[in-house]
Design a protein around this motif. Structure first.
Motif, PDB file in Angstrom:
ATOM      1  N   ASP A  99       0.812  -1.209   0.000  1.00  0.00           N
ATOM      2  CA  ASP A  99       0.000   0.000   0.000  1.00  0.00           C
ATOM      3  C   ASP A  99       0.849   1.264   0.000  1.00  0.00           C
ATOM      4  O   ASP A  99       0.823   2.070  -0.936  1.00  0.00           O
ATOM      5  N   TYR A 100       1.624   1.458   1.076  1.00  0.00           N
ATOM      6  CA  TYR A 100       2.389   2.698   1.205  1.00  0.00           C
ATOM      7  C   TYR A 100       3.557   2.743   0.226  1.00  0.00           C
ATOM      8  O   TYR A 100       3.983   3.821  -0.181  1.00  0.00           O
ATOM      9  N   GLU A 101       4.063   1.571  -0.146  1.00  0.00           N
ATOM     10  CA  GLU A 101       5.143   1.571  -1.125  1.00  0.00           C
ATOM     11  C   GLU A 101       4.657   2.099  -2.468  1.00  0.00           C
ATOM     12  O   GLU A 101       5.383   2.801  -3.169  1.00  0.00           O
ATOM     13  N   VAL A 102       3.421   1.778  -2.833  1.00  0.00           N
ATOM     14  CA  VAL A 102       2.868   2.289  -4.091  1.00  0.00           C
ATOM     15  C   VAL A 102       2.798   3.811  -4.056  1.00  0.00           C
ATOM     16  O   VAL A 102       3.181   4.496  -5.014  1.00  0.00           O
ATOM     17  N   PHE A 103       2.305   4.375  -2.948  1.00  0.00           N
ATOM     18  CA  PHE A 103       2.218   5.830  -2.845  1.00  0.00           C
ATOM     19  C   PHE A 103       3.608   6.465  -2.847  1.00  0.00           C
ATOM     20  O   PHE A 103       3.833   7.508  -3.463  1.00  0.00           O
ATOM     21  N   ALA A 124       2.543  -5.841  10.276  1.00  0.00           N
ATOM     22  CA  ALA A 124       2.944  -5.624   8.888  1.00  0.00           C
ATOM     23  C   ALA A 124       2.980  -4.147   8.542  1.00  0.00           C
ATOM     24  O   ALA A 124       3.929  -3.662   7.909  1.00  0.00           O
ATOM     25  N   VAL A 125       1.956  -3.405   8.947  1.00  0.00           N
ATOM     26  CA  VAL A 125       1.918  -1.961   8.659  1.00  0.00           C
ATOM     27  C   VAL A 125       3.044  -1.244   9.401  1.00  0.00           C
ATOM     28  O   VAL A 125       3.699  -0.351   8.844  1.00  0.00           O
ATOM     29  N   LEU A 126       3.283  -1.641  10.660  1.00  0.00           N
ATOM     30  CA  LEU A 126       4.358  -1.019  11.429  1.00  0.00           C
ATOM     31  C   LEU A 126       5.713  -1.228  10.758  1.00  0.00           C
ATOM     32  O   LEU A 126       6.506  -0.292  10.613  1.00  0.00           O
ATOM     33  N   LEU A 127       5.980  -2.464  10.343  1.00  0.00           N
ATOM     34  CA  LEU A 127       7.243  -2.739   9.643  1.00  0.00           C
ATOM     35  C   LEU A 127       7.312  -1.989   8.317  1.00  0.00           C
ATOM     36  O   LEU A 127       8.356  -1.438   7.949  1.00  0.00           O
ATOM     37  N   ASP A 128       6.189  -1.968   7.607  1.00  0.00           N
ATOM     38  CA  ASP A 128       6.177  -1.344   6.286  1.00  0.00           C
ATOM     39  C   ASP A 128       6.439   0.149   6.370  1.00  0.00           C
ATOM     40  O   ASP A 128       7.193   0.703   5.566  1.00  0.00           O
ATOM     41  N   VAL A 129       5.816   0.812   7.335  1.00  0.00           N
ATOM     42  CA  VAL A 129       5.916   2.266   7.386  1.00  0.00           C
ATOM     43  C   VAL A 129       7.220   2.731   8.016  1.00  0.00           C
ATOM     44  O   VAL A 129       7.611   3.886   7.864  1.00  0.00           O
ATOM     45  N   SER A 130       7.909   1.847   8.706  1.00  0.00           N
ATOM     46  CA  SER A 130       9.152   2.244   9.372  1.00  0.00           C
ATOM     47  C   SER A 130      10.366   1.635   8.680  1.00  0.00           C
ATOM     48  O   SER A 130      11.068   2.300   7.915  1.00  0.00           O
ATOM     49  N   VAL A 131      10.586   0.352   8.889  1.00  0.00           N
ATOM     50  CA  VAL A 131      11.780  -0.305   8.359  1.00  0.00           C
ATOM     51  C   VAL A 131      11.804  -0.292   6.830  1.00  0.00           C
ATOM     52  O   VAL A 131      12.810   0.044   6.207  1.00  0.00           O
ATOM     53  N   VAL A 132      10.664  -0.629   6.219  1.00  0.00           N
ATOM     54  CA  VAL A 132      10.641  -0.769   4.765  1.00  0.00           C
ATOM     55  C   VAL A 132      10.598   0.584   4.071  1.00  0.00           C
ATOM     56  O   VAL A 132      11.424   0.895   3.212  1.00  0.00           O
ATOM     57  N   ARG A 133       9.641   1.439   4.434  1.00  0.00           N
ATOM     58  CA  ARG A 133       9.453   2.689   3.693  1.00  0.00           C
ATOM     59  C   ARG A 133      10.536   3.711   3.981  1.00  0.00           C
ATOM     60  O   ARG A 133      10.972   4.443   3.081  1.00  0.00           O
ATOM     61  N   LEU A 134      10.954   3.805   5.233  1.00  0.00           N
ATOM     62  CA  LEU A 134      11.938   4.833   5.592  1.00  0.00           C
ATOM     63  C   LEU A 134      13.376   4.412   5.323  1.00  0.00           C
ATOM     64  O   LEU A 134      14.236   5.274   5.133  1.00  0.00           O
ATOM     65  N   LEU A 135      13.638   3.103   5.310  1.00  0.00           N
ATOM     66  CA  LEU A 135      15.031   2.662   5.224  1.00  0.00           C
ATOM     67  C   LEU A 135      15.297   1.770   4.011  1.00  0.00           C
ATOM     68  O   LEU A 135      16.101   2.111   3.146  1.00  0.00           O
ATOM     69  N   LEU A 136      14.632   0.619   3.940  1.00  0.00           N
ATOM     70  CA  LEU A 136      14.976  -0.363   2.915  1.00  0.00           C
ATOM     71  C   LEU A 136      14.659   0.132   1.505  1.00  0.00           C
ATOM     72  O   LEU A 136      15.500   0.037   0.604  1.00  0.00           O
ATOM     73  N   VAL A 137      13.458   0.632   1.284  1.00  0.00           N
ATOM     74  CA  VAL A 137      13.083   1.092  -0.061  1.00  0.00           C
ATOM     75  C   VAL A 137      13.949   2.260  -0.526  1.00  0.00           C
ATOM     76  O   VAL A 137      14.486   2.233  -1.647  1.00  0.00           O
ATOM     77  N   PRO A 138      14.136   3.325   0.289  1.00  0.00           N
ATOM     78  CA  PRO A 138      15.024   4.408  -0.169  1.00  0.00           C
ATOM     79  C   PRO A 138      16.439   3.917  -0.477  1.00  0.00           C
ATOM     80  O   PRO A 138      17.053   4.356  -1.453  1.00  0.00           O
ATOM     81  N   ALA A 139      16.965   3.016   0.353  1.00  0.00           N
ATOM     82  CA  ALA A 139      18.329   2.532   0.127  1.00  0.00           C
ATOM     83  C   ALA A 139      18.442   1.774  -1.191  1.00  0.00           C
ATOM     84  O   ALA A 139      19.407   1.959  -1.952  1.00  0.00           O
ATOM     85  N   THR A 140      17.461   0.899  -1.476  1.00  0.00           N
ATOM     86  CA  THR A 140      17.521   0.151  -2.739  1.00  0.00           C
ATOM     87  C   THR A 140      17.331   1.067  -3.935  1.00  0.00           C
ATOM     88  O   THR A 140      17.963   0.872  -4.980  1.00  0.00           O
TER      89      THR A 140
END
Length: 793
Positions: A642-646, A708-724
């Protein structure tokens, strides 16, 4: 910083309203016809009221049978060939901690409760446990069979009355009683589900309203997303009720669909509301602002909803009616929420106009509209880490997700039955007393069925014997003798012979419970050996609750590869088409898969291993419900996207505006924080609220979605996705030319230039200090200069 001549933007102080296609045009059309749209939705809500009122009656507690399996064939043959004295049978378990059934007081209480049940609605016969010898070895527990002759709906409705009759009859006696069986279980399940919804509402609604007030600063603006979610939930549940009237829909679907409709409904509303308020602040009319809002967020809402629906489509590959119904119910909830966000909500906004900001909070909180510069500054510092040290961040986040996923390696599946109910629920109490008094296997016995060839439709097999009834009885006795030699078998009841003598059934009580590994092994052992005992030309089937659990595990386990393959492939294709990029689609699929595995690990750690389960009021059963992992994979994969798409939509737009990949990432993360932050907090609250309810499967789903939302909005959206994204650089937007020619043009376009407007592209130096470069060529469209006008998404 300087810009090239091609990046020079006109120095107008407001955004120009241009005739733009796509979602912006759709939004303006909704604004013009707002009364018609509101009227159509009002008709939909009113039309759904009758169906909504019948929802509970249309749902079922069953649906976990596997069509064509051994257990399903046993159930069908028993219903067809064995004499059925009653429409259904419930069981009363009477127990005393103080005395035995030989005590005159206990015996008198038993007589009184049997008489009370016999006078209750729908009851045709009440057995005497002394006659049927259904008394426990310690003489403290007696089993009374209650034959019921009335339709399913009536039996379910009368089940609470029967339990009340039992309670009144045994009041003041040395014994107490608890009813179990299909009807009492469903009634208790329905009551618990309704109480869970009320509990979740008490927890969730005040917290969601508080978050919305703090995020939006206006009472009217805060209530609008809740109104949308409520309407979407009611229409979605009405559609589910219509579906349930025509096919099997499991009762879990009601709570699940409500949870998802509220979560994504508020989520999608926020993504539309924020750009609408910003456009109003820039001086646009309400109709123009609606077009601007959908132009900014409509694509993200649609792609997000499609991703969730596509992921949930994987549930339809599992041949279990309850499983399919829950997946279909969740798909309906998401689809209705998205449709409401793209039609009803814009119409509501166009009707309200500037009144959307009415009833502001006092002080600084009431001045919040769309600017979050302090927050953006803090987030810019956070996102600076993956921009500066992308390899380090990728390694650390992957290691963290892997650590969280480790407990999933010892995942154990099971089916809880009455254990999902509250500890004091009558069916659960009755099942426990049956296990304590007669052995753990009494509550869920095996059924071994012997059938002549004609009974199962066989044509080529030789008949059992010239005298079929004698042949069936002879085979049944041989099977009974063989069963008695198995150390797991406690007792085998005399065979029940069908009216035509071609079918016989044996009831087998086991030493351990129907979920135990010992009984699961017994099912496999009996299915492998009993046909040899019966001989050629005879069908031997093993059914009952333990065999159904085995068949269910086999069906779900066998569906895993095709479900995962379907979800991954469809999600990849959808994202590739949406963003016209192979690396972006592949990265999104991989990161979300890692997030889902991490949630699996946390779920096993809490609900199977019991760590921290007491904080949720959960008594960990030692396994995870059999339908949860695959079902959660489908829904988690969609919602985690969800948030990754936005975020990716914002990165794509900034990149097309001429920003380098690094600066586009920073701009996208900070620019979407004002919406994604509150939206994620609300989703965590909505899903987390259901983690504090009673039904364990609903608790597990709510808990898993919140994590899942907590991980997505913190670890994934703020760190992993920008880094990749930073590591891939311009390679993010790679797409082979031959594939680009086949795909439709992306709806994500460069932003119309805007000087001095908050949220628009920066001026020469840029208020954010971000460097703009010549707009990229990405193999999908000609280079875009920010001085040229182009449609917004």
């Amino acid at each position: 910083m300087t810009r090239t001549a091609t990046n020079t933007a006109p120095r107008n102080l407001g955004r120009r309203v241009l005739p733009r296609p796509g979602f912006a045009a759709w939004g303006r059309m909704i604004g013009r016809h707002r009364r018609l749209v509101l009227g159509l939705w009002l008709v939909a809500v009113l039309a759904g009221v009758p169906a909504l009122s019948q929802l509970s009656d249309n749902l079922t507690a069953g649906g976990f049978e596997v069509p064509g399996s051994g257990s399903a064939r046993v159930a069908a043959l028993e219903k067809q060939a064995l004499p059925q004295r009653f429409d259904r049978t419930s069981v009363l378990v009477v127990h005393s901690d103080r005395t035995t059934i030989d005590d005159p007081g206990y015996a008198a209480a038993l007589t009184r409760v049997r008489a009370a049940l016999a006078a209750s609605p729908g009851v045709a016969e009440v057995s005497d446990p002394l006659t049927t010898r259904q008394v426990s070895p310690d003489r403290r527990t007696a089993v009374v069979e209650v034959g019921i002759n009335e339709p399913q709906d009536a039996a379910y409705a009368h089940a609470p009355e029967l339990q009340e009759a039992v309670d009144r009859a045994l009041q003041g006696t040395p014994a107490d009683g608890a009813m179990t069986g299909d009807a009492p279980f469903y009634a208790a399940f329905q009551e618990t589900g309704s109480e869970d919804l009320a509990t979740a509402e008490r927890i969730v609604l005040p917290l969601v309203l508080a978050i919305l007030l703090l995020a939006l600063g206006s009472a009217v603006a805060a209530l609008l997303p809740l109104a949308l979610a409520g309407i979407a939930a009611s229409v979605g549940l009405a559609l589910i009720s219509v579906l349930a009237a025509n096919t099997t829909v499991n009762i879990f679907t009601q709570n699940l669909a409500t949870m998802i409709a509220v979560g994504v409904g508020v989520d999608y509303a926020l993504f539309v509301l924020r750009p609408f308020r910003r456009a109003l602040a820039q001086g646009l009319t309400p109709q123009e602002a609606v077009g601007e809002a959908l132009g900014n967020s409509g694509h993200g809402v649609l792609v997000s909803a499609l991703t969730v629906v596509v992921a949930l489509a994987g549930t339809q590959l599992v041949d279990v009616p309850a499983y399919r119904s829950m997946g279909l119910g969740a798909m309906i909830a998401v689809a209705v929420a998205a449709a409401a966000a793209l039609t009803l909500f814009p119409a509501m906004l166009a009707m309200l106009g500037t009144r959307v900001n009415a009833l502001r909070l006092p002080g600084r909180l009431g001045r919040r509209t769309y600017d979050d510069e302090p927050r953006a500054g803090r987030l810019r510092a956070v996102v600076g880490l993956p921009v500066r040290r992308p390899w380090w961040v990728v390694g650390a986040t992957v290691a963290l997700l892997a650590l969280l996923a480790l407990p999933a390696l010892h995942l154990r599946l099971g089916t809880s039955g009455p254990d999902i109910l509250a500890a004091d629920a009558a069916p659960r109490v009755a099942a426990q007393r049956l296990a304590d008094g007669f052995g753990a296997g009494r509550a869920g016995p095996l059924r071994v069925l012997v059938a002549a060839p004609s009974a199962t439709g066989g044509r080529d097999a030789a008949p059992i014997a010239p005298d079929t009834r004698a042949g069936v009885e002879r085979v049944a006795r041989a099977l009974s003798a063989r069963l008695h030699t198995d150390p797991e078998v406690v007792d085998v009841a005399p065979p029940q012979i069908g009216a035509d003598g071609r079918v016989a059934a044996l009831t087998v009580a086991t030493k351990h419970g129907p979920q135990s590994a010992q009984v699961i092994d017994l099912v496999h052992r009996l299915r492998a050996t009993l046909p040899e005992v019966a001989g050629a030309g005879t069908t031997v089937l093993v059914g009952g609750e333990p065999a159904q659990n085995v068949d269910l595990n086999a069906q779900v386990g066998g569906s895993v590869p095709k479900v995962i393959a379907l979800v991954l492939v469809l999600s990849f294709v959808l994202l590739m088409v949406a963003f016209r990029s192979l690396p972006i689609a592949l990265k999104a699929v991989v990161t979300n898969l890692a997030s889902v595995l991490a949630v699996y690990g946390v779920l096993v750690w809490v609900f199977q291993d019991g760590h921290g389960a007491s904080l949720l009021g959960v008594q960990a059963p030692g396994y995870v419900e059999v339908f949860l992992p695959l079902f959660l994979f489908c829904i988690l994969f969609g919602l985690s996207m969800d948030y990754e798409v936005f975020l990716l939509t914002a990165v794509r737009r900034a990149h097309l505006d001429g920003y380098s990949t690094k600066d586009a990432v920073v701009r996208a993360v900070t620019g979407t924080a004002g919406v994604i932050g509150p939206a994620a907090a609300i989703m965590i609250v909505v899903f987390g609220g259901f983690a504090f309810t009673t039904l364990i499967p609903i608790q597990a789903i709510g808990f898993g979605l919140a994590v899942a939302v907590l991980l997505d909005v913190s670890v994934v959206r703020l760190l992993l996705v920008p880094a990749t994204l930073v590591l891939l650089g311009e390679r993010n937007w790679w797409l082979p030319k031959w594939l680009a020619a086949l795909l439709p043009p992306t709806p994500v376009k460069a932003t119309v230039p805007d000087q001095g407007v908050p949220g628009g592209p920066p001026t020469a130096a840029g208020p954010e200090g971000l460097r703009r470069v010549a707009a990229p060529t990405d193999h999908t469209r000609p280079a875009v200069t920010t001085g040229a006008t182009s449609p917004e998404p």
